[in-house]
Design a protein around this motif. Structure first.
Motif, PDB file in Angstrom:
ATOM      1  N   UNK A   1       0.827  -1.200   0.000  1.00  0.00           N
ATOM      2  CA  UNK A   1       0.000   0.000   0.000  1.00  0.00           C
ATOM      3  C   UNK A   1       0.865   1.255   0.000  1.00  0.00           C
ATOM      4  N   UNK A   2       1.954   1.215   0.766  1.00  0.00           N
ATOM      5  CA  UNK A   2       2.864   2.363   0.804  1.00  0.00           C
ATOM      6  C   UNK A   2       3.473   2.618  -0.561  1.00  0.00           C
ATOM      7  N   UNK A   3       3.969   1.563  -1.217  1.00  0.00           N
ATOM      8  CA  UNK A   3       4.565   1.733  -2.537  1.00  0.00           C
ATOM      9  C   UNK A   3       3.545   2.239  -3.535  1.00  0.00           C
ATOM     10  N   UNK A   4       2.335   1.676  -3.475  1.00  0.00           N
ATOM     11  CA  UNK A   4       1.290   2.108  -4.399  1.00  0.00           C
ATOM     12  C   UNK A   4       0.954   3.576  -4.199  1.00  0.00           C
ATOM     13  N   UNK A   5       0.891   3.995  -2.941  1.00  0.00           N
ATOM     14  CA  UNK A   5       0.562   5.385  -2.644  1.00  0.00           C
ATOM     15  C   UNK A   5       1.645   6.331  -3.141  1.00  0.00           C
ATOM     16  N   UNK A   6       2.888   5.981  -2.915  1.00  0.00           N
ATOM     17  CA  UNK A   6       3.992   6.869  -3.296  1.00  0.00           C
ATOM     18  C   UNK A   6       4.184   6.933  -4.808  1.00  0.00           C
ATOM     19  N   UNK A   7       3.853   5.865  -5.502  1.00  0.00           N
ATOM     20  CA  UNK A   7       4.035   5.848  -6.953  1.00  0.00           C
ATOM     21  C   UNK A   7       2.845   6.440  -7.694  1.00  0.00           C
ATOM     22  N   UNK A   8       1.729   6.594  -6.990  1.00  0.00           N
ATOM     23  CA  UNK A   8       0.519   7.083  -7.626  1.00  0.00           C
ATOM     24  C   UNK A   8       0.570   8.601  -7.739  1.00  0.00           C
ATOM     25  N   UNK A   9       0.239   9.154  -8.896  1.00  0.00           N
ATOM     26  CA  UNK A   9       0.231  10.619  -9.018  1.00  0.00           C
ATOM     27  C   UNK A   9      -0.839  11.237  -8.134  1.00  0.00           C
ATOM     28  N   UNK A  10      -0.573  12.445  -7.657  1.00  0.00           N
ATOM     29  CA  UNK A  10      -1.531  13.143  -6.796  1.00  0.00           C
ATOM     30  C   UNK A  10      -2.575  13.855  -7.661  1.00  0.00           C
ATOM     31  N   UNK A  11      -3.844  13.767  -7.260  1.00  0.00           N
ATOM     32  CA  UNK A  11      -4.926  14.407  -7.987  1.00  0.00           C
ATOM     33  C   UNK A  11      -5.626  15.407  -7.083  1.00  0.00           C
ATOM     34  N   UNK A  12      -6.393  16.287  -7.719  1.00  0.00           N
ATOM     35  CA  UNK A  12      -7.220  17.241  -6.990  1.00  0.00           C
ATOM     36  C   UNK A  12      -8.628  17.170  -7.565  1.00  0.00           C
ATOM     37  N   UNK A  13      -9.564  17.799  -6.841  1.00  0.00           N
ATOM     38  CA  UNK A  13     -10.924  17.868  -7.341  1.00  0.00           C
ATOM     39  C   UNK A  13     -11.895  17.082  -6.497  1.00  0.00           C
ATOM     40  N   UNK A  14     -12.976  16.625  -7.130  1.00  0.00           N
ATOM     41  CA  UNK A  14     -14.053  15.937  -6.431  1.00  0.00           C
ATOM     42  C   UNK A  14     -14.477  14.704  -7.215  1.00  0.00           C
ATOM     43  N   UNK A  15     -14.802  13.642  -6.492  1.00  0.00           N
ATOM     44  CA  UNK A  15     -15.361  12.429  -7.083  1.00  0.00           C
ATOM     45  C   UNK A  15     -16.660  12.117  -6.363  1.00  0.00           C
ATOM     46  N   UNK A  16     -17.718  11.898  -7.130  1.00  0.00           N
ATOM     47  CA  UNK A  16     -19.022  11.560  -6.549  1.00  0.00           C
ATOM     48  C   UNK A  16     -19.252  10.065  -6.713  1.00  0.00           C
ATOM     49  N   UNK A  17     -19.355   9.388  -5.579  1.00  0.00           N
ATOM     50  CA  UNK A  17     -19.509   7.940  -5.564  1.00  0.00           C
ATOM     51  C   UNK A  17     -20.926   7.568  -5.158  1.00  0.00           C
ATOM     52  N   UNK A  18     -21.632   6.881  -6.038  1.00  0.00           N
ATOM     53  CA  UNK A  18     -22.976   6.418  -5.729  1.00  0.00           C
ATOM     54  C   UNK A  18     -22.937   5.042  -5.085  1.00  0.00           C
ATOM     55  N   UNK A  19     -23.629   4.888  -3.955  1.00  0.00           N
ATOM     56  CA  UNK A  19     -23.632   3.628  -3.217  1.00  0.00           C
ATOM     57  C   UNK A  19     -25.025   3.380  -2.660  1.00  0.00           C
ATOM     58  N   UNK A  20     -25.547   2.151  -2.759  1.00  0.00           N
ATOM     59  CA  UNK A  20     -26.845   1.859  -2.143  1.00  0.00           C
ATOM     60  C   UNK A  20     -26.717   1.724  -0.634  1.00  0.00           C
ATOM     61  N   UNK A  21     -27.845   1.903   0.046  1.00  0.00           N
ATOM     62  CA  UNK A  21     -27.849   1.864   1.507  1.00  0.00           C
ATOM     63  C   UNK A  21     -27.363   0.525   2.046  1.00  0.00           C
ATOM     64  N   UNK A  22     -27.659  -0.558   1.340  1.00  0.00           N
ATOM     65  CA  UNK A  22     -27.425  -1.885   1.907  1.00  0.00           C
ATOM     66  C   UNK A  22     -25.963  -2.272   2.017  1.00  0.00           C
ATOM     67  N   UNK A  23     -25.036  -1.610   1.310  1.00  0.00           N
ATOM     68  CA  UNK A  23     -23.625  -1.977   1.415  1.00  0.00           C
ATOM     69  C   UNK A  23     -22.729  -0.827   1.861  1.00  0.00           C
ATOM     70  N   UNK A  24     -23.304   0.344   2.090  1.00  0.00           N
ATOM     71  CA  UNK A  24     -22.437   1.480   2.406  1.00  0.00           C
ATOM     72  C   UNK A  24     -21.686   1.271   3.717  1.00  0.00           C
ATOM     73  N   UNK A  25     -22.335   0.667   4.708  1.00  0.00           N
ATOM     74  CA  UNK A  25     -21.660   0.462   5.977  1.00  0.00           C
ATOM     75  C   UNK A  25     -20.706  -0.704   5.966  1.00  0.00           C
ATOM     76  N   UNK A  26     -20.903  -1.670   5.082  1.00  0.00           N
ATOM     77  CA  UNK A  26     -20.089  -2.879   5.062  1.00  0.00           C
ATOM     78  C   UNK A  26     -18.759  -2.684   4.351  1.00  0.00           C
ATOM     79  N   UNK A  27     -18.753  -1.947   3.258  1.00  0.00           N
ATOM     80  CA  UNK A  27     -17.564  -1.898   2.415  1.00  0.00           C
ATOM     81  C   UNK A  27     -16.950  -0.509   2.252  1.00  0.00           C
ATOM     82  N   UNK A  28     -17.756   0.527   2.319  1.00  0.00           N
ATOM     83  CA  UNK A  28     -17.287   1.841   1.899  1.00  0.00           C
ATOM     84  C   UNK A  28     -16.332   2.518   2.878  1.00  0.00           C
ATOM     85  N   UNK A  29     -16.509   2.432   4.195  1.00  0.00           N
ATOM     86  CA  UNK A  29     -15.601   3.163   5.103  1.00  0.00           C
ATOM     87  C   UNK A  29     -14.126   2.848   4.884  1.00  0.00           C
ATOM     88  N   UNK A  30     -13.773   1.574   4.759  1.00  0.00           N
ATOM     89  CA  UNK A  30     -12.367   1.217   4.545  1.00  0.00           C
ATOM     90  C   UNK A  30     -11.833   1.750   3.231  1.00  0.00           C
TER      91      UNK A  30
END
Length: 288
Positions: free
Chosen positions: A76-105
Protein backbone atom coordinates in the motif's frame (compact mmCIF):
# COMPACT_ATOMS: atom_id res chain seq x y z
CA UNK A 1 12.92 -8.11 5.07
CA UNK A 2 9.74 -7.49 3.06
CA UNK A 3 11.08 -9.53 0.14
CA UNK A 4 11.82 -12.41 2.50
CA UNK A 5 8.31 -12.23 3.93
CA UNK A 6 6.85 -12.09 0.44
CA UNK A 7 8.68 -15.28 -0.47
CA UNK A 8 7.51 -16.89 2.78
CA UNK A 9 3.88 -16.08 1.89
CA UNK A 10 4.34 -17.39 -1.66
CA UNK A 11 5.63 -20.72 -0.28
CA UNK A 12 2.60 -20.89 2.02
CA UNK A 13 0.21 -20.19 -0.86
CA UNK A 14 1.91 -22.61 -3.27
CA UNK A 15 2.71 -25.35 -0.81
CA UNK A 16 6.34 -25.49 -1.91
CA UNK A 17 9.37 -23.56 -3.09
CA UNK A 18 8.96 -24.43 -6.78
CA UNK A 19 5.47 -22.89 -7.22
CA UNK A 20 6.55 -19.93 -5.06
CA UNK A 21 9.58 -19.30 -7.28
CA UNK A 22 7.38 -19.42 -10.39
CA UNK A 23 4.87 -16.99 -8.85
CA UNK A 24 7.64 -14.57 -7.90
CA UNK A 25 9.53 -14.98 -11.20
CA UNK A 26 12.76 -16.11 -9.54
CA UNK A 27 14.83 -19.30 -9.51
CA UNK A 28 14.04 -22.12 -7.12
CA UNK A 29 17.48 -21.72 -5.58
CA UNK A 30 16.89 -18.03 -4.91
CA UNK A 31 13.51 -18.73 -3.30
CA UNK A 32 15.02 -21.46 -1.10
CA UNK A 33 17.81 -19.12 -0.06
CA UNK A 34 15.36 -16.41 0.92
CA UNK A 35 13.38 -18.82 3.09
CA UNK A 36 16.62 -19.97 4.71
CA UNK A 37 17.72 -16.37 5.36
CA UNK A 38 14.38 -15.59 6.99
CA UNK A 39 14.64 -18.63 9.23
CA UNK A 40 18.17 -17.63 10.21
CA UNK A 41 17.08 -14.07 11.00
CA UNK A 42 14.21 -15.28 13.18
CA UNK A 43 16.12 -18.15 14.72
CA UNK A 44 13.42 -20.73 14.10
CA UNK A 45 12.15 -23.24 11.55
CA UNK A 46 9.17 -21.98 9.58
CA UNK A 47 8.23 -25.01 7.50
CA UNK A 48 7.98 -28.77 7.83
CA UNK A 49 7.81 -31.21 4.94
CA UNK A 50 4.75 -33.46 4.63
CA UNK A 51 5.10 -35.64 1.56
CA UNK A 52 5.87 -33.32 -1.33
CA UNK A 53 4.39 -30.25 0.32
CA UNK A 54 5.81 -27.77 2.77
CA UNK A 55 3.47 -26.96 5.64
CA UNK A 56 3.81 -24.37 8.34
CA UNK A 57 5.73 -25.24 11.47
CA UNK A 58 4.40 -23.74 14.74
CA UNK A 59 6.70 -20.72 14.34
CA UNK A 60 5.49 -20.25 10.78
CA UNK A 61 1.88 -20.27 11.95
CA UNK A 62 2.71 -17.50 14.43
CA UNK A 63 4.42 -15.48 11.71
CA UNK A 64 1.74 -15.83 9.02
CA UNK A 65 -0.77 -13.15 10.05
CA UNK A 66 1.93 -10.57 10.83
CA UNK A 67 3.72 -11.30 7.55
CA UNK A 68 0.50 -10.78 5.62
CA UNK A 69 -0.11 -7.49 7.41
CA UNK A 70 3.43 -6.17 6.85
CA UNK A 71 3.51 -7.10 3.16
CA UNK A 72 0.08 -5.56 2.63
CA UNK A 73 1.19 -2.33 4.33
CA UNK A 74 4.38 -2.23 2.27
CA UNK A 75 2.43 -2.74 -0.97
CA UNK A 76 0.00 0.00 0.00
CA UNK A 77 2.86 2.36 0.80
CA UNK A 78 4.56 1.73 -2.54
CA UNK A 79 1.29 2.11 -4.40
CA UNK A 80 0.56 5.39 -2.64
CA UNK A 81 3.99 6.87 -3.30
CA UNK A 82 4.03 5.85 -6.95
CA UNK A 83 0.52 7.08 -7.63
CA UNK A 84 0.23 10.62 -9.02
CA UNK A 85 -1.53 13.14 -6.80
CA UNK A 86 -4.93 14.41 -7.99
CA UNK A 87 -7.22 17.24 -6.99
CA UNK A 88 -10.92 17.87 -7.34
CA UNK A 89 -14.05 15.94 -6.43
CA UNK A 90 -15.36 12.43 -7.08
CA UNK A 91 -19.02 11.56 -6.55
CA UNK A 92 -19.51 7.94 -5.56
CA UNK A 93 -22.98 6.42 -5.73
CA UNK A 94 -23.63 3.63 -3.22
CA UNK A 95 -26.84 1.86 -2.14
CA UNK A 96 -27.85 1.86 1.51
CA UNK A 97 -27.43 -1.88 1.91
CA UNK A 98 -23.62 -1.98 1.41
CA UNK A 99 -22.44 1.48 2.41
CA UNK A 100 -21.66 0.46 5.98
CA UNK A 101 -20.09 -2.88 5.06
CA UNK A 102 -17.56 -1.90 2.41
CA UNK A 103 -17.29 1.84 1.90
CA UNK A 104 -15.60 3.16 5.10
CA UNK A 105 -12.37 1.22 4.55
CA UNK A 106 -12.23 2.23 0.88
CA UNK A 107 -12.68 5.89 1.72
CA UNK A 108 -10.03 5.80 4.47
CA UNK A 109 -7.42 4.32 2.14
CA UNK A 110 -8.33 6.66 -0.71
CA UNK A 111 -8.13 9.69 1.60
CA UNK A 112 -4.61 8.70 2.64
CA UNK A 113 -3.55 8.21 -0.98
CA UNK A 114 -5.31 11.28 -2.40
CA UNK A 115 -5.77 13.82 0.42
CA UNK A 116 -6.59 16.65 -2.02
CA UNK A 117 -9.53 14.85 -3.62
CA UNK A 118 -12.99 15.33 -2.09
CA UNK A 119 -15.31 12.35 -2.18
CA UNK A 120 -19.04 13.04 -2.11
CA UNK A 121 -21.40 10.12 -1.46
CA UNK A 122 -24.66 9.75 -3.35
CA UNK A 123 -26.55 7.26 -1.19
CA UNK A 124 -29.69 5.86 -2.86
CA UNK A 125 -31.14 2.54 -3.97
CA UNK A 126 -29.15 0.79 -6.70
CA UNK A 127 -31.65 1.71 -9.44
CA UNK A 128 -31.48 5.37 -8.48
CA UNK A 129 -27.68 5.25 -8.26
CA UNK A 130 -27.45 3.96 -11.82
CA UNK A 131 -29.84 6.66 -13.01
CA UNK A 132 -27.63 9.24 -11.30
CA UNK A 133 -24.60 7.78 -13.08
CA UNK A 134 -26.30 8.03 -16.48
CA UNK A 135 -27.40 11.61 -15.85
CA UNK A 136 -24.00 12.73 -14.57
CA UNK A 137 -25.07 12.95 -10.93
CA UNK A 138 -22.18 10.70 -9.86
CA UNK A 139 -18.86 9.63 -11.34
CA UNK A 140 -18.76 6.03 -10.10
CA UNK A 141 -21.42 3.69 -8.82
CA UNK A 142 -21.45 0.60 -6.64
CA UNK A 143 -24.68 -1.38 -6.91
CA UNK A 144 -26.35 -4.57 -5.72
CA UNK A 145 -28.18 -6.33 -8.57
CA UNK A 146 -29.20 -9.79 -9.69
CA UNK A 147 -27.19 -9.25 -12.89
CA UNK A 148 -24.40 -7.01 -14.11
CA UNK A 149 -25.24 -4.38 -16.70
CA UNK A 150 -23.28 -2.98 -19.61
CA UNK A 151 -19.86 -1.58 -18.68
CA UNK A 152 -20.17 -3.02 -15.19
CA UNK A 153 -17.71 -5.15 -13.24
CA UNK A 154 -18.91 -7.74 -10.75
CA UNK A 155 -16.71 -7.47 -7.67
CA UNK A 156 -18.49 -9.99 -5.49
CA UNK A 157 -21.46 -12.35 -5.46
CA UNK A 158 -23.37 -12.52 -2.20
CA UNK A 159 -26.59 -14.21 -1.10
CA UNK A 160 -29.67 -12.44 0.16
CA UNK A 161 -30.73 -13.93 3.51
CA UNK A 162 -33.50 -13.50 6.04
CA UNK A 163 -32.38 -11.78 9.22
CA UNK A 164 -33.91 -11.54 12.69
CA UNK A 165 -32.93 -10.78 16.26
CA UNK A 166 -31.49 -13.67 18.31
CA UNK A 167 -34.26 -15.28 20.34
CA UNK A 168 -36.95 -13.42 18.42
CA UNK A 169 -40.20 -14.92 17.17
CA UNK A 170 -41.14 -12.54 14.37
CA UNK A 171 -40.53 -15.31 11.81
CA UNK A 172 -43.23 -17.42 13.50
CA UNK A 173 -45.99 -14.87 13.16
CA UNK A 174 -48.75 -15.00 10.57
CA UNK A 175 -48.85 -12.84 8.58
CA UNK A 176 -45.08 -12.52 8.56
CA UNK A 177 -43.91 -9.02 9.61
CA UNK A 178 -41.28 -7.88 7.14
CA UNK A 179 -39.10 -4.79 6.88
CA UNK A 180 -38.93 -4.04 3.16
CA UNK A 181 -37.16 -1.36 1.24
CA UNK A 182 -38.76 1.47 -0.67
CA UNK A 183 -40.44 0.69 -4.03
CA UNK A 184 -37.08 1.31 -5.77
CA UNK A 185 -35.24 -1.22 -3.56
CA UNK A 186 -33.96 -4.20 -5.57
CA UNK A 187 -34.46 -6.59 -2.64
CA UNK A 188 -38.16 -5.77 -2.25
CA UNK A 189 -39.66 -7.50 -5.34
CA UNK A 190 -37.36 -10.50 -4.88
CA UNK A 191 -38.46 -11.02 -1.27
CA UNK A 192 -42.13 -10.51 -2.10
CA UNK A 193 -41.94 -12.98 -5.00
CA UNK A 194 -40.24 -15.59 -2.81
CA UNK A 195 -42.87 -15.24 -0.10
CA UNK A 196 -45.64 -15.49 -2.68
CA UNK A 197 -44.23 -18.68 -4.19
CA UNK A 198 -43.94 -20.16 -0.70
CA UNK A 199 -47.55 -19.25 0.07
CA UNK A 200 -46.46 -17.19 3.06
CA UNK A 201 -48.74 -14.29 3.95
CA UNK A 202 -46.90 -11.14 5.02
CA UNK A 203 -47.35 -7.54 6.11
CA UNK A 204 -44.95 -4.62 5.77
CA UNK A 205 -43.57 -3.14 8.97
CA UNK A 206 -41.04 -0.75 7.47
CA UNK A 207 -40.91 0.37 3.83
CA UNK A 208 -37.83 2.56 3.58
CA UNK A 209 -34.38 1.78 2.20
CA UNK A 210 -32.37 3.51 4.92
CA UNK A 211 -30.97 0.83 7.18
CA UNK A 212 -31.45 2.60 10.52
CA UNK A 213 -35.24 2.05 10.70
CA UNK A 214 -34.92 -1.41 9.14
CA UNK A 215 -32.36 -2.40 11.79
CA UNK A 216 -34.49 -0.85 14.54
CA UNK A 217 -37.49 -2.97 13.58
CA UNK A 218 -35.35 -6.12 13.53
CA UNK A 219 -33.68 -5.32 16.86
CA UNK A 220 -37.03 -4.69 18.52
CA UNK A 221 -38.18 -8.12 17.39
CA UNK A 222 -40.94 -6.57 15.30
CA UNK A 223 -39.90 -7.90 11.90
CA UNK A 224 -37.53 -9.92 9.78
CA UNK A 225 -35.76 -8.44 6.78
CA UNK A 226 -33.84 -9.54 3.68
CA UNK A 227 -30.20 -8.42 3.82
CA UNK A 228 -27.00 -9.38 2.05
CA UNK A 229 -25.12 -11.96 4.09
CA UNK A 230 -21.97 -9.80 4.20
CA UNK A 231 -23.89 -6.81 5.56
CA UNK A 232 -25.61 -8.54 8.48
CA UNK A 233 -24.57 -6.85 11.77
CA UNK A 234 -23.20 -9.16 14.46
CA UNK A 235 -26.11 -8.36 16.77
CA UNK A 236 -28.53 -10.08 14.36
CA UNK A 237 -28.78 -13.68 13.23
CA UNK A 238 -29.35 -15.26 9.85
CA UNK A 239 -32.52 -17.33 9.91
CA UNK A 240 -32.07 -20.87 8.65
CA UNK A 241 -34.45 -23.44 7.23
CA UNK A 242 -36.06 -23.97 10.62
CA UNK A 243 -37.59 -20.51 10.30
CA UNK A 244 -39.69 -21.80 7.36
CA UNK A 245 -38.77 -18.83 5.20
CA UNK A 246 -38.20 -19.21 1.45
CA UNK A 247 -34.67 -19.22 0.05
CA UNK A 248 -33.55 -15.99 -1.56
CA UNK A 249 -31.27 -15.57 -4.61
CA UNK A 250 -27.73 -14.34 -4.93
CA UNK A 251 -26.96 -10.73 -5.75
CA UNK A 252 -23.93 -9.20 -7.41
CA UNK A 253 -22.02 -6.22 -6.10
CA UNK A 254 -21.13 -4.30 -9.27
CA UNK A 255 -18.91 -1.35 -10.05
CA UNK A 256 -19.86 1.03 -12.86
CA UNK A 257 -17.81 3.83 -14.38
CA UNK A 258 -18.83 5.84 -17.46
CA UNK A 259 -16.42 6.14 -20.40
CA UNK A 260 -13.66 8.67 -19.93
CA UNK A 261 -13.65 9.10 -16.13
CA UNK A 262 -11.47 11.73 -14.52
CA UNK A 263 -8.05 10.63 -13.22
CA UNK A 264 -9.33 10.93 -9.64
CA UNK A 265 -12.38 8.78 -10.46
CA UNK A 266 -10.17 6.16 -12.11
CA UNK A 267 -7.97 6.06 -9.03
CA UNK A 268 -10.96 5.70 -6.70
CA UNK A 269 -12.22 2.84 -8.89
CA UNK A 270 -8.85 1.12 -8.46
CA UNK A 271 -9.17 1.49 -4.70
CA UNK A 272 -12.63 -0.08 -4.84
CA UNK A 273 -11.33 -3.05 -6.86
CA UNK A 274 -8.32 -3.48 -4.59
CA UNK A 275 -10.52 -3.51 -1.49
CA UNK A 276 -12.54 -6.45 -2.79
CA UNK A 277 -9.45 -8.30 -4.02
CA UNK A 278 -7.67 -7.85 -0.69
CA UNK A 279 -10.66 -9.30 1.09
CA UNK A 280 -10.60 -12.36 -1.14
CA UNK A 281 -13.54 -11.04 -3.20
CA UNK A 282 -11.94 -10.81 -6.59
CA UNK A 283 -13.74 -9.50 -9.64
CA UNK A 284 -15.44 -12.32 -11.48
CA UNK A 285 -16.65 -10.67 -14.63
CA UNK A 286 -16.79 -7.68 -16.95
CA UNK A 287 -19.59 -6.86 -19.36
CA UNK A 288 -18.68 -4.92 -22.49
Amino acid sequence: MIDLLRTFLAVVDGGGVTPAAAALNMSQAAASQQVKRLEEMLGCRLFERVGRRLVLAPAGERLLAQAQRLVSQADELLSTMRRPAFEGEVRLGVPYDIIGSFVPGILRRFARAQPRVRVSLVCEDSRVVRQQLRSGGCDLALTTETECGRHGETLRTDRLVWVGVPGGDAHLKDPLPVSLGAPTCVFRPVAIEALGKAGRDWRAVCEVSRLEPVHAAIEAGLAVAPLLRSSVPERFEILGREARLPALPEFQINLYAPPGPSPAARDLAEHVRAAFLTAGRGAVGYNN
